[in-house]
Design a protein around this motif. Sequence first.
Motif, PDB file in Angstrom:
ATOM      1  N   PRO A  44       0.830  -1.211   0.000  1.00  0.00           N
ATOM      2  CA  PRO A  44       0.000   0.000   0.000  1.00  0.00           C
ATOM      3  C   PRO A  44       0.865   1.262   0.000  1.00  0.00           C
ATOM      4  N   VAL A  45       0.325   2.328  -0.553  1.00  0.00           N
ATOM      5  CA  VAL A  45       1.066   3.594  -0.622  1.00  0.00           C
ATOM      6  C   VAL A  45       1.452   4.070   0.781  1.00  0.00           C
ATOM      7  N   ALA A  46       0.543   3.940   1.731  1.00  0.00           N
ATOM      8  CA  ALA A  46       0.836   4.381   3.101  1.00  0.00           C
ATOM      9  C   ALA A  46       2.008   3.612   3.689  1.00  0.00           C
ATOM     10  N   THR A  47       2.142   2.349   3.310  1.00  0.00           N
ATOM     11  CA  THR A  47       3.257   1.540   3.809  1.00  0.00           C
ATOM     12  C   THR A  47       4.573   2.013   3.227  1.00  0.00           C
ATOM     13  N   TRP A  48       4.576   2.345   1.929  1.00  0.00           N
ATOM     14  CA  TRP A  48       5.786   2.907   1.318  1.00  0.00           C
ATOM     15  C   TRP A  48       6.246   4.139   2.094  1.00  0.00           C
ATOM     16  N   THR A  49       5.304   5.024   2.388  1.00  0.00           N
ATOM     17  CA  THR A  49       5.638   6.271   3.081  1.00  0.00           C
ATOM     18  C   THR A  49       6.208   5.993   4.466  1.00  0.00           C
ATOM     19  N   GLU A  50       5.554   5.107   5.212  1.00  0.00           N
ATOM     20  CA  GLU A  50       6.015   4.789   6.561  1.00  0.00           C
ATOM     21  C   GLU A  50       7.413   4.173   6.543  1.00  0.00           C
ATOM     22  N   PHE A  83       9.799   4.403   4.239  1.00  0.00           N
ATOM     23  CA  PHE A  83      10.841   5.348   3.846  1.00  0.00           C
ATOM     24  C   PHE A  83      11.070   6.432   4.899  1.00  0.00           C
ATOM     25  N   ASN A  84      10.031   6.818   5.631  1.00  0.00           N
ATOM     26  CA  ASN A  84      10.223   7.768   6.728  1.00  0.00           C
ATOM     27  C   ASN A  84      11.181   7.202   7.774  1.00  0.00           C
ATOM     28  N   VAL A  85      10.941   5.958   8.169  1.00  0.00           N
ATOM     29  CA  VAL A  85      11.735   5.345   9.236  1.00  0.00           C
ATOM     30  C   VAL A  85      13.106   4.906   8.742  1.00  0.00           C
ATOM     31  N   ASN A  86      13.143   4.214   7.612  1.00  0.00           N
ATOM     32  CA  ASN A  86      14.377   3.566   7.163  1.00  0.00           C
ATOM     33  C   ASN A  86      15.313   4.488   6.403  1.00  0.00           C
ATOM     34  N   PHE A  87      14.778   5.553   5.806  1.00  0.00           N
ATOM     35  CA  PHE A  87      15.591   6.396   4.932  1.00  0.00           C
ATOM     36  C   PHE A  87      15.661   7.859   5.385  1.00  0.00           C
ATOM     37  N   LEU A  88      14.503   8.489   5.600  1.00  0.00           N
ATOM     38  CA  LEU A  88      14.511   9.905   5.958  1.00  0.00           C
ATOM     39  C   LEU A  88      15.054  10.149   7.358  1.00  0.00           C
ATOM     40  N   ALA A  89      14.648   9.337   8.324  1.00  0.00           N
ATOM     41  CA  ALA A  89      15.092   9.557   9.707  1.00  0.00           C
ATOM     42  C   ALA A  89      16.615   9.584   9.837  1.00  0.00           C
ATOM     43  N   PRO A  90      17.368   8.677   9.189  1.00  0.00           N
ATOM     44  CA  PRO A  90      18.833   8.739   9.321  1.00  0.00           C
ATOM     45  C   PRO A  90      19.443  10.064   8.876  1.00  0.00           C
ATOM     46  N   VAL A  91      19.012  10.584   7.741  1.00  0.00           N
ATOM     47  CA  VAL A  91      19.615  11.840   7.271  1.00  0.00           C
ATOM     48  C   VAL A  91      19.121  13.026   8.098  1.00  0.00           C
ATOM     49  N   LEU A  92      17.867  13.007   8.545  1.00  0.00           N
ATOM     50  CA  LEU A  92      17.371  14.103   9.357  1.00  0.00           C
ATOM     51  C   LEU A  92      18.043  14.139  10.728  1.00  0.00           C
ATOM     52  N   LEU A  93      18.305  12.975  11.298  1.00  0.00           N
ATOM     53  CA  LEU A  93      19.036  12.920  12.567  1.00  0.00           C
ATOM     54  C   LEU A  93      20.455  13.441  12.399  1.00  0.00           C
ATOM     55  N   ALA A  94      21.128  13.015  11.326  1.00  0.00           N
ATOM     56  CA  ALA A  94      22.503  13.456  11.096  1.00  0.00           C
ATOM     57  C   ALA A  94      22.557  14.961  10.860  1.00  0.00           C
ATOM     58  N   ARG A  95      21.624  15.487  10.103  1.00  0.00           N
ATOM     59  CA  ARG A  95      21.578  16.935   9.870  1.00  0.00           C
ATOM     60  C   ARG A  95      21.237  17.685  11.150  1.00  0.00           C
ATOM     61  N   GLY A  96      20.294  17.152  11.906  1.00  0.00           N
ATOM     62  CA  GLY A  96      19.878  17.820  13.131  1.00  0.00           C
ATOM     63  C   GLY A  96      20.955  17.841  14.197  1.00  0.00           C
ATOM     64  N   LEU A  97      21.821  16.821  14.195  1.00  0.00           N
ATOM     65  CA  LEU A  97      22.892  16.716  15.186  1.00  0.00           C
ATOM     66  C   LEU A  97      24.258  17.037  14.575  1.00  0.00           C
ATOM     67  N   PHE A  98      24.242  17.750  13.444  1.00  0.00           N
ATOM     68  CA  PHE A  98      25.479  18.025  12.714  1.00  0.00           C
ATOM     69  C   PHE A  98      26.505  18.772  13.576  1.00  0.00           C
ATOM     70  N   ASP A  99      26.094  19.808  14.269  1.00  0.00           N
ATOM     71  CA  ASP A  99      27.046  20.606  15.054  1.00  0.00           C
ATOM     72  C   ASP A  99      27.719  19.760  16.130  1.00  0.00           C
ATOM     73  N   GLU A 100      26.930  18.895  16.772  1.00  0.00           N
ATOM     74  CA  GLU A 100      27.480  18.048  17.831  1.00  0.00           C
ATOM     75  C   GLU A 100      28.425  16.995  17.258  1.00  0.00           C
ATOM     76  N   LEU A 101      28.073  16.446  16.098  1.00  0.00           N
ATOM     77  CA  LEU A 101      28.960  15.481  15.435  1.00  0.00           C
ATOM     78  C   LEU A 101      30.255  16.154  14.978  1.00  0.00           C
ATOM     79  N   LYS A 102      30.147  17.341  14.454  1.00  0.00           N
ATOM     80  CA  LYS A 102      31.335  18.070  14.017  1.00  0.00           C
ATOM     81  C   LYS A 102      32.251  18.360  15.199  1.00  0.00           C
ATOM     82  N   ALA A 103      31.663  18.759  16.333  1.00  0.00           N
ATOM     83  CA  ALA A 103      32.465  19.055  17.520  1.00  0.00           C
ATOM     84  C   ALA A 103      33.204  17.816  18.020  1.00  0.00           C
ATOM     85  N   GLY A 104      32.596  16.646  17.858  1.00  0.00           N
ATOM     86  CA  GLY A 104      33.231  15.413  18.310  1.00  0.00           C
ATOM     87  C   GLY A 104      34.028  14.695  17.245  1.00  0.00           C
ATOM     88  N   ARG A 105      34.156  15.333  16.048  1.00  0.00           N
ATOM     89  CA  ARG A 105      34.766  14.633  14.907  1.00  0.00           C
ATOM     90  C   ARG A 105      34.197  13.208  14.862  1.00  0.00           C
TER      91      ARG A 105
END
Length: 260
Positions: free
Chosen positions: A119-125, A127-149
């Motif tokens: 179902p289309v709703a399943t595709w969205t769910e 990709f939100n969890v498996n694909f979008l969340a990783p990049v959004l977390l990395a972007r959201g925590l970018f400053d902290e990751l940069k500070a810790g190399r």
Amino acid sequence: MPGAIPVPRPGAVADDGPKVMVLTGASRGIGHATVRLFAENGWRIITCSRQPFDRARCPWEEGPDDHVQVDLNDLRALNLAIVDIKARLAGRPLHALINNAGISPKAPDGSRLSSLTTPVATWTEVFNVNFLAPVLLARGLFDELKAGRGTVVNVTSIVGSRVHPFAGTAYATSKAALACLTREMAHDFAPHGIRVNAIAPGEIKTDILSPETEERLAPLIPMRRVGSPMEVASVLQFLCSDAASYVTGEEIHINGGQTL
């Protein structure tokens, strides 16, 4: 001046405590083993999962204080979780982000969802969890990751490169996309001192692997067995260590030779 003691920037917090990791999908399987291994090696782990902290399953001392309950399918909740994680870090650097959370929905009768039946709703769910969340977390925590190399490790899968008899199409394509995203992130984050890699587990003995699946697939694996969560956690430990300081943009397969 040689031998001078560095003076922290105004408002900065000295990196004098334990190394810190954020780990999604921490409540079972690979995530659970990873918390155990890193905690034994002195890391502080901020865990994220849909489930509340369970003292019976997760007996590490700091668990309740460093657990963020969040549904990664809810992008608004994810943004709030990032704010929560930043508050817990309190200006200190982040040394590792492991994007381990993933979902693989099945049909109501438990069968595999194909490209014809998802179902289309399943595709969205998915990709939100498996694909979008990783990049959004990395972007959201970018400053902290940069500070810790710091380092980011995305957990992909053997199914991202081959059709699997049980894993559904949405899950497989989300993991293939995550492998591509890992390369892109490695390129974009490297100038800032952040390494980005992926691991691609094959058949691992976790709660979601049924005895029937293990019995059917183990004879097809050159090592004639499925892997253990701790074997995966050990590779994660390597990628987050100084031993991997020149490794970025790689996807390491952990499958007992299943893709040979």
